[in-house]
Design a protein around this motif. Structure first.
Motif, PDB file in Angstrom:
ATOM      1  N   ARG A   1       0.832  -1.200   0.000  1.00 27.79           N
ATOM      2  CA  ARG A   1       0.000   0.000   0.000  1.00 27.79           C
ATOM      3  C   ARG A   1       0.870   1.256   0.000  1.00 27.79           C
ATOM      4  O   ARG A   1       0.535   2.263  -0.658  1.00 27.79           O
ATOM      5  CB  ARG A   1      -0.909  -0.019   1.229  1.00 27.79           C
ATOM      6  CG  ARG A   1      -1.857   1.159   1.336  1.00 27.79           C
ATOM      7  CD  ARG A   1      -2.936   1.135   0.250  1.00 27.79           C
ATOM      8  NE  ARG A   1      -3.897   2.189   0.462  1.00 27.79           N
ATOM      9  CZ  ARG A   1      -4.997   2.069   1.206  1.00 27.79           C
ATOM     10  NH1 ARG A   1      -5.279   0.923   1.811  1.00 27.79           N
ATOM     11  NH2 ARG A   1      -5.827   3.078   1.337  1.00 27.79           N
ATOM     12  N   SER A   2       1.983   1.230   0.718  1.00 24.27           N
ATOM     13  CA  SER A   2       2.895   2.383   0.762  1.00 24.27           C
ATOM     14  C   SER A   2       3.463   2.697  -0.614  1.00 24.27           C
ATOM     15  O   SER A   2       3.639   3.870  -0.973  1.00 24.27           O
ATOM     16  CB  SER A   2       4.045   2.106   1.741  1.00 24.27           C
ATOM     17  OG  SER A   2       3.581   2.002   3.061  1.00 24.27           O
TER      18      SER A   2
ATOM     19  N   GLU B   1       2.003   2.034  -3.459  1.00 24.08           N
ATOM     20  CA  GLU B   1       0.924   2.413  -4.370  1.00 24.08           C
ATOM     21  C   GLU B   1       0.436   3.840  -4.156  1.00 24.08           C
ATOM     22  O   GLU B   1      -0.002   4.492  -5.100  1.00 24.08           O
ATOM     23  CB  GLU B   1      -0.257   1.451  -4.202  1.00 24.08           C
ATOM     24  CG  GLU B   1       0.045   0.040  -4.671  1.00 24.08           C
ATOM     25  CD  GLU B   1      -1.076  -0.929  -4.332  1.00 24.08           C
ATOM     26  OE1 GLU B   1      -1.037  -2.067  -4.828  1.00 24.08           O
ATOM     27  OE2 GLU B   1      -1.990  -0.535  -3.556  1.00 24.08           O
ATOM     28  N   GLU B   2       0.529   4.329  -2.904  1.00 30.41           N
ATOM     29  CA  GLU B   2      -0.011   5.659  -2.598  1.00 30.41           C
ATOM     30  C   GLU B   2       1.080   6.590  -2.109  1.00 30.41           C
ATOM     31  O   GLU B   2       1.817   6.281  -1.174  1.00 30.41           O
ATOM     32  CB  GLU B   2      -1.114   5.546  -1.531  1.00 30.41           C
ATOM     33  CG  GLU B   2      -2.348   4.831  -2.040  1.00 30.41           C
ATOM     34  CD  GLU B   2      -3.510   4.971  -1.084  1.00 30.41           C
ATOM     35  OE1 GLU B   2      -3.583   6.005  -0.379  1.00 30.41           O
ATOM     36  OE2 GLU B   2      -4.343   4.054  -1.043  1.00 30.41           O
ATOM     37  N   GLU B   3       1.177   7.742  -2.726  1.00 32.03           N
ATOM     38  CA  GLU B   3       2.227   8.713  -2.425  1.00 32.03           C
ATOM     39  C   GLU B   3       2.117   9.262  -1.001  1.00 32.03           C
ATOM     40  O   GLU B   3       3.121   9.493  -0.339  1.00 32.03           O
ATOM     41  CB  GLU B   3       2.149   9.874  -3.419  1.00 32.03           C
ATOM     42  CG  GLU B   3       3.302  10.855  -3.317  1.00 32.03           C
ATOM     43  CD  GLU B   3       4.628  10.241  -3.719  1.00 32.03           C
ATOM     44  OE1 GLU B   3       5.672  10.678  -3.188  1.00 32.03           O
ATOM     45  OE2 GLU B   3       4.617   9.326  -4.557  1.00 32.03           O
ATOM     46  N   GLY B   4       0.908   9.450  -0.506  1.00 32.34           N
ATOM     47  CA  GLY B   4       0.720  10.117   0.774  1.00 32.34           C
ATOM     48  C   GLY B   4       0.940   9.253   1.998  1.00 32.34           C
ATOM     49  O   GLY B   4       0.873   9.745   3.116  1.00 32.34           O
ATOM     50  N   VAL B   5       1.194   7.965   1.811  1.00 37.73           N
ATOM     51  CA  VAL B   5       1.336   7.072   2.976  1.00 37.73           C
ATOM     52  C   VAL B   5       2.676   6.331   2.935  1.00 37.73           C
ATOM     53  O   VAL B   5       2.770   5.178   3.330  1.00 37.73           O
ATOM     54  CB  VAL B   5       0.160   6.065   3.048  1.00 37.73           C
ATOM     55  CG1 VAL B   5      -1.135   6.784   3.358  1.00 37.73           C
ATOM     56  CG2 VAL B   5       0.025   5.268   1.755  1.00 37.73           C
ATOM     57  N   LYS B   6       3.710   6.997   2.488  1.00 35.70           N
ATOM     58  CA  LYS B   6       5.018   6.359   2.319  1.00 35.70           C
ATOM     59  C   LYS B   6       5.624   5.897   3.645  1.00 35.70           C
ATOM     60  O   LYS B   6       6.337   4.900   3.690  1.00 35.70           O
ATOM     61  CB  LYS B   6       5.984   7.326   1.630  1.00 35.70           C
ATOM     62  CG  LYS B   6       5.652   7.632   0.179  1.00 35.70           C
ATOM     63  CD  LYS B   6       5.815   6.396  -0.686  1.00 35.70           C
ATOM     64  CE  LYS B   6       5.551   6.709  -2.160  1.00 35.70           C
ATOM     65  NZ  LYS B   6       5.613   5.500  -3.002  1.00 35.70           N
TER      66      LYS B   6
END
Length: 351
Positions: A122-123, A125-130
């Motif tokens: 998930r990290s 795939e999504e920029e805001g939750v690295k």
């Protein structure tokens, strides 16, 4: 108390609560419970007084403490509990998985690793939750045992009304490493400034999850406690024990009192508590009544004994000082110099 029979189901009560705390604006903790894995039910009972019978596939308790900016921690902890839910769906718990403690340990380890991989995926795939991650502690109650897996500093405790409270997990933290190496005495761990630094977690891009496992027999009347560090960073173990000793006959009150104790001391973090109490068998001799102790702890109450001692000491000192002054003044009024008065007293009492 006698040990539960591993070949027969036991009865239990369940209580759980989470609170955002007094400082944070969002709750990054997550928890999930199932009173009957065979039925596929993942709901918190409305009534904490309900008595459940452990089913043939057991019950599950899961607590996770998320970390990361914005909502990242909440997402990570939710992924962790959802992954465990998936692994312990009724159709996936086979006889092979539950055949012995080695197989159970292997399967629970796989569930945590899968949660770790899902968070990392998930990290990416999504920029805001690295930077998201989470701790995890989970207990599979099965055939008279608690099978506990954990990664990070979310804890499991076992409370026995006679022997008291015991921490059964060991924190994966920097401070715990200091204690283990002998560089820090255990009694100083609670107040250490780096107590929030953890050494293992789920979602760390530089490390694979490395959970630990323990298997415990459960006894009648015992309470298994799972919690995030929002509880044990506010309340010392002896304070948690005192709360549970006073409220163990009411699982709902016990849950709420533990949460309130953390809030009374500042509630600096989100706090989550999940309790499972093994019910005593009916028609058995009741437990001896234990001495009651204070269940609400505040910084004011912690310091009260010290302040009392200071106030008493100061008061006695001033009383003695005033008595001495009055005595000297009376000596002067009688025409007797105060120095002679002291010499006379010394000769009469010391010599």
């Amino acid at each position: 108390m006698g040990e539960t029979n591993s070949n027969s189901p036991f009865k239990f009560k369940l209580g759980a609560q989470t609170n955002v705390g007094c400082v944070r604006t969002n709750n990054e903790d997550n928890f999930v419970v199932s009173t009957d894995l065979a039925a596929g039910e993942w709901l918190l009972p409305r009534d904490c007084h309900t008595l459940f019978t452990l089913g043939d596939k057991g019950a599950m308790l899961v607590v996770a403490d998320g970390m990361g900016g914005l909502d990242a921690g909440e997402i990570a902890s939710r992924i962790a509990v959802d992954t465990v839910k998936e692994f312990f769906s009724a159709d996936k718990i086979t006889d092979e998985i539950a055949k012995d403690d080695s197989a159970i340990r292997k399967y629970m380890h796989e569930a945590v690793v899968a949660a770790d991989n899902a968070i990392k995926k998930r990290s990416k795939e999504e920029e805001g939750v690295k930077s998201m991650g989470t701790t995890l502690v989970a207990a599979w109650l099965f055939e008279g045992f608690a099978n506990i897996v954990w990664c990070g500093d979310s804890r499991a405790y076992l409370f026995n009304p006679v022997s008291g409270l015991a921490q059964v997990t060991k924190d994966h933290s920097y401070v715990q490493e200091l204690v283990d190496s002998g560089r820090l005495l255990p009694e100083y761990a609670f107040d250490h400034p780096d107590s929030n630094i953890i050494t293992r977690s789920l979602g760390n891009p530089r490390k694979a999850a490395n959970p630990d496992f323990i298997r415990l027999p459960l006894q009648e009347g015992e309470i298994l406690l799972l919690c995030t560090d929002g509880l044990n960073s506010m309340l010392r173990d002896e304070e948690i024990e005192a709360v549970m000793q006073e409220t163990s006959d009411d699982i709902d009150m016990c849950t709420k009192s533990l949460i309130q104790g953390a809030l009374d001391l500042g509630g600096h973090d989100n706090v989550t508590v999940v309790l499972c109490q093994v019910a005593p068998e009916e028609n058995k001799t009741p437990m001896p009544e234990m001495q009651q102790t204070v269940s609400t702890f505040t910084e004011k109450e912690r310091k009260k004994p010290v302040r009392k001692l200071v106030l008493w000491t100061t008061g006695i000192f001033f009383i003695l000082l005033l008595s001495c002054l009055a005595w000297l003044l009376s000596a002067e009024g009688n025409g007797q110099p105060w120095k002679n008065k002291i010499i006379h007293w010394y000769e009469q009492t010391v010599k």
